[in-house]
Structures are given as C-alpha cells and as structure tokens.
Design an enzyme around this catalytic site. Sequence first.
Site, short mmCIF file in Angstrom:
data_model
loop_
_atom_site.label_atom_id
_atom_site.label_comp_id
_atom_site.label_asym_id
_atom_site.label_seq_id
_atom_site.Cartn_x
_atom_site.Cartn_y
_atom_site.Cartn_z
N LYS A 282 18.83 -5.61 65.77
CA LYS A 282 20.08 -6.36 65.55
C LYS A 282 21.25 -5.43 65.87
O LYS A 282 21.35 -4.34 65.31
CB LYS A 282 20.16 -6.83 64.09
CG LYS A 282 21.54 -7.38 63.70
CD LYS A 282 21.56 -7.95 62.28
CE LYS A 282 22.99 -8.31 61.83
NZ LYS A 282 23.05 -8.84 60.46
N ASP A 287 30.54 -7.11 61.89
CA ASP A 287 30.23 -8.40 61.27
C ASP A 287 31.32 -8.76 60.26
O ASP A 287 31.26 -8.34 59.10
CB ASP A 287 28.85 -8.33 60.60
CG ASP A 287 28.47 -9.65 59.93
OD1 ASP A 287 29.15 -10.66 60.20
OD2 ASP A 287 27.49 -9.66 59.16
N LYS A 294 33.88 -12.69 55.45
CA LYS A 294 33.44 -11.88 54.30
C LYS A 294 34.66 -11.46 53.47
O LYS A 294 35.76 -11.36 54.02
CB LYS A 294 32.78 -10.58 54.82
CG LYS A 294 31.39 -10.74 55.35
CD LYS A 294 30.84 -9.37 55.77
CE LYS A 294 29.46 -9.49 56.37
NZ LYS A 294 28.42 -9.97 55.45
N ASP A 305 26.50 -2.72 61.23
CA ASP A 305 25.58 -3.86 61.29
C ASP A 305 24.77 -3.85 62.60
O ASP A 305 24.10 -4.81 62.93
CB ASP A 305 26.38 -5.17 61.14
CG ASP A 305 25.56 -6.30 60.55
OD1 ASP A 305 24.53 -6.01 59.90
OD2 ASP A 305 25.93 -7.47 60.75
N ASP A 364 28.16 -16.31 58.74
CA ASP A 364 27.87 -14.92 58.37
C ASP A 364 26.37 -14.60 58.51
O ASP A 364 25.98 -13.45 58.42
CB ASP A 364 28.35 -14.67 56.93
CG ASP A 364 28.45 -13.19 56.61
OD1 ASP A 364 28.33 -12.37 57.55
OD2 ASP A 364 28.66 -12.85 55.43
N GLU A 366 24.65 -14.35 61.08
CA GLU A 366 24.66 -14.24 62.54
C GLU A 366 23.48 -13.43 63.09
O GLU A 366 23.07 -13.62 64.23
CB GLU A 366 25.99 -13.63 63.02
CG GLU A 366 26.09 -12.10 62.93
CD GLU A 366 25.93 -11.54 61.51
OE1 GLU A 366 26.27 -12.27 60.56
OE2 GLU A 366 25.46 -10.41 61.38
N ARG A 368 20.29 -13.34 62.41
CA ARG A 368 19.07 -14.09 62.76
C ARG A 368 19.27 -14.91 64.02
O ARG A 368 18.31 -15.25 64.71
CB ARG A 368 18.65 -14.96 61.58
CG ARG A 368 19.64 -15.98 61.17
CD ARG A 368 19.33 -16.57 59.82
NE ARG A 368 19.81 -15.73 58.73
CZ ARG A 368 19.62 -16.02 57.44
NH1 ARG A 368 18.95 -17.09 57.09
NH2 ARG A 368 20.09 -15.23 56.50
N1 BES Z 1 25.05 -8.06 57.92
C1 BES Z 1 24.89 -8.93 56.83
C2 BES Z 1 23.88 -8.43 55.80
C3 BES Z 1 24.27 -7.16 55.08
C4 BES Z 1 24.88 -7.23 53.86
C5 BES Z 1 23.98 -5.92 55.62
C6 BES Z 1 25.24 -6.07 53.20
C7 BES Z 1 24.33 -4.75 54.96
C8 BES Z 1 24.96 -4.83 53.74
C9 BES Z 1 24.41 -10.32 57.31
O1 BES Z 1 24.86 -10.69 58.55
C10 BES Z 1 24.90 -11.32 56.33
O2 BES Z 1 26.08 -11.41 56.17
N2 BES Z 1 23.98 -12.05 55.71
C11 BES Z 1 24.32 -13.04 54.75
C12 BES Z 1 23.41 -14.23 54.97
C13 BES Z 1 23.80 -15.45 54.18
C14 BES Z 1 25.11 -15.98 54.67
C15 BES Z 1 22.72 -16.48 54.29
C16 BES Z 1 24.11 -12.47 53.35
O3 BES Z 1 23.15 -11.73 53.15
O4 BES Z 1 24.92 -12.76 52.47
ZN ZN Z 2 25.24 -9.08 59.86
ZN ZN Z 3 26.75 -11.58 58.52
#
Ligand code: BES
Ligand code: ZN
Ligand code: ZN
Length: 517
Positions: A282, A287, A294, A305, A364, A366, A368
């Site tokens: 990834k 992000d 966020k 990220d 958010d 993104e 996947r």
């Molecule tokens: N990049 C983030 C996940 C992340 C969070 C990495 C904290 C490192 C530290 C990812 O893209 C994300 O935002 N995921 C969301 C998914 C949700 C919206 C289903 C999450 O984990 O809140």
């Molecule tokens: Zn991310």
């Molecule tokens: Zn994200």
Amino acid sequence: MIASKSKHIANDLEIRFHAGGEDKWSADVALIPLWEKEVLHDTCEELYSAAPFLEIAPGMRDVTGRKDEINIVYGHPDLPYSRVMFIGMGKDRHTEDDAMDILRMAYARGLRKARAMHFSSVHIPWSSLERYGNAERALEEAVYACVLANYQNARYKWTAREDLTPCLEWLAVGFTEEYVPEAARQAARRGERAALTVIRARKLASAPANVLNPVTYAEKAMKLAQENRLSCEVLDEKALYEQGFGAHLAVGRGSANPPRLVILEHAPKGHEDDTPIVFIGKGITFDSGGISLKPAANMHQMKGDMTGSAAVLSAVLTLAEEEVPRRVIGLLALAENMPDGNAVKPGDVVQGYSRDMIEIVNTDAEGRLVLCDAIAYACRRWHPEVMVDVATLTGACMVALGDQLGGLFSNDDALASTILSAGHCAGEEYWRMPLWKGYNKKLKSPIADICHTAFGRAGGAITAALFLEHFVLEGTRWAHLDIAALDWKDTPDPLCDKGATGFSARTLLELGRGGVA
Ligand code: BES
Ligand code: ZN
Ligand code: ZN
C-alpha cells in the site's frame, strides 16, 4: 595485520574484519553483551588475551550482567584495545531463538552508548559470539543491530545539525584465526544488508508528502531499480484508466498528484519463467481521509501510509542486489487521498480491475481500494503461487493487537507459519488473525457487487482482510499483513528513533531469501 573491508554498500558504518590473532585487534571499544552471573573466563578467553587488564581492573567488580546495566572497563590509554563495554542482558533463561531478540537489543544499546561517548569504532570478538550456540546467527544479528542503531534520519535537518549525535565510522569483527571464515563474512553481510533494507524503508516512509507523492515516488523507484539492475515499469493514470484500474484511480481523483502503479521484477537468469512470489505494498503517500476527512490530531503521521510499499520496494531491491535465485515481483500501489471537487464521494460506485462494482462508503478506507486492484491484476497477470500484501490498513488492527504485533491474515496455513517464522527471525512479530467467513455478509451492498467497508466498526481489521480476499483468485496462496500500528514509533528505542520504523521490510527480505515453499 589482515584488516580487510567487506564489500561496502552505501552505509555509514563500515564493516571490517580483523584476523590473525588478538594482538591484531583494535577499536575505541569492544562490545560484550553479558548474561547475569556469566563467567566470561570460561567462555570468552580470547577477550582476556586482547584486553589482559580485565584480570586486574577494579571496575570489573561492578560488572554483574544485570539487565540494561552498562559498564566500561578501562586499560592503559596507549593500548590499541583499551576499553571493554559490558552490556547486561539479565538472566539467561532463554531459548536460542529468544536470545537473538535480547542480543539485538543489547548490541544496539551498546552502540548507542558508544555514539553518545563520541567513539568512532567498535569491536566484536568472534569468540564472544560462540557463546550463543550459533555464532553466525549471532553475528548476523549483532551487525544488524549495530547498523540500525548507528542510523539517524538527518535528511531534513539543515540549520539544526548540532541536534544530531555523531555516528560511528566502523565496526570490526576480530578473529584469532589467520583468515576470516567465509561463513562469518557472509553472516555479517546478511545482517548489514538486512539493516540497510530497513533503513531504506525508513527513509522512504519518513519523506514528507510534499517531497514524495505518487509521481516523484514512482520516479524514485525507477531510479533505484535502474541502479540495481531490477526491471521497473510504471503505469501512469492514463495506462491505469486504459487497463481498468477503476478502484485505484478513484482514490487519487481528489489529488493534484495522479496515481501510479510501479511494477518491479527480479527475474535472474534461468528463472525468467518461474511462477513468481508477488509482494504488494500500500503506497498512499498521504492519507487525509479524502471527503471522509480525518481529524487533525496525528494526521501528519499519514505521510507514512506508504510504509507497506516502502517495505516492498526496499526488500525487492535487496533481493536483486543479492541475486537470489528466484523470480520476485513487487507492486507499489501509489496514490494520494485528498478531498477536492473531483474527489471520490461516500456513496459512489466504481468498477475495479476485477470488473466488480464496488460501493465506496467511507473514503478513508482507501488502502483496500488500491490493493484490491493490484491483487486482481497480479492474479491475472502472473498466477502467482504466493502473494503477500503489506499495508497500514486499519486502525482496528491497531486496537486489536497494539503496537508490537502486526496482523497476519492468510488463506494458507503453511504460508502463515512461514511468515510467522520469517518475522520472528527478523525481530518483527505477527499474530495470525481469522478470515472469518461469517463476516462476509457485512460487505454486501444493496446496489453494487460488494461494499468496501463493513457496516459498523466491529471486526474492522477482519472485514478489511475479507474485502481483499474477495479479489484473490482461487488457488493463489495469499497473505495480508496489516501493519497500521507498527509503521511509526512514538517511544524510541536503541534500534529505532521516533518516527518511521520500516516494519515488515526485513520480513519480506527473509521470505524472499528463504523462499516460501
Ligand atoms: N491509513 C489508515 C489506517 C491507519 C490508521 C494507519 C492509523 C496507521 C495509523 C486507513 O486508510 C484508514 O483510514 N482506515 C480506516 C478504515 C475505516 C474507515 C473503515 C480506519 O481504520 O479507521
Ligand atoms: Zn490509509
Ligand atoms: Zn484512510
């Protein structure tokens, strides 16, 4: 004196070998990790011949080997080998395997101390490593730890360089034999290359998003690949559009910096047509969350990220440098996730590479989306026998496993256990998580083929993994590493400063080195 240099690859800490007897050894300080109550006389005689003052030095009375205790014992300053640093490791109640973790930290701690004292060289007697059962493994980890502990990210310091601690110039391994055993030379090199792989991943991951965006990142990958005789192809936004990477493109739509897919290939002579191992990373260079923005706190960490892709790039580069005799493909799925008038919106439906119609609920999620297209593409183009993706994918994985364990999901038990042992050997631990089929129904969309996020937060790391599994073709052995909590360190330790960790780069390297049979 036979003081030969190892094949030197760009690194501050040069690895040297001193052969031909203890009287040929020299350095500012010798590093000697020590178990509590260990009697060195019995196990490390050569150290006493190199530093005979240890027999009478009053400071020896204070050396106990207690955990985290550091003592430096001094001889006459005119001696070429006049300081010995003992690093306490605590009680020796460990298997050989656990001992490597402790040893790694002890050497790193010793090296940091040497740096703090402004020394420029350290010495490791080979015989001091024979106490650990497997001296080659111990040397590999000692060199790995020292090279990492010597690293600090100074790239973006311009006027405040005095904040930096000086780095050491060289590390020597001392032998009593006339010649350096080839196995020792190779072990040192393996450890050095592993550390450089992690350092390269850290450098990439700590590059700010105004320096590294999908376009500049792809250019950098191309340049690094060319320097390492690795073939590299970059799909730009036009190529991605023509080939149907609809999910990947959706993520980049709100950004001024268009998405890229970088395809790296190491195919050594005689292995050009092998079924490859495919690593997918990834690579979200920033992000922001997109329209599902966020909160501000810690948003700056989202420049990291793209750690998964940095680990893939760095590991594949090293595998090419080492000329490992197998075909390895690395895919870097790069995009920047930003809010904008053109950005993808919650509720949009896009068609991915697999032709599935995907309903996007939260922009958010993104990671996947870029990964599902890369996974679908890899399955169709190479029919890989093994495919491993690495991603800072979910906050839910961080909640589930904390900041010391990466999440491991796999559709294949043998692959899962290979990854667990590669990770353990690398000092990067994973915990296997379930691909619980019962949760697939959470990904059902009322209007499209699949929804990319599950309803509700519960089991978020699992539903993200299940979403990815949907794009893995039948018969492909696949694993997904969720490293969300491990890409970044807030509390530094001697092996890693605050900031990017490069986590999983060495796991991939060890997987590539050992194969994934
Ligand atoms: N990049 C983030 C996940 C992340 C969070 C990495 C904290 C490192 C530290 C990812 O893209 C994300 O935002 N995921 C969301 C998914 C949700 C919206 C289903 C999450 O984990 O809140
Ligand atoms: Zn991310
Ligand atoms: Zn994200």
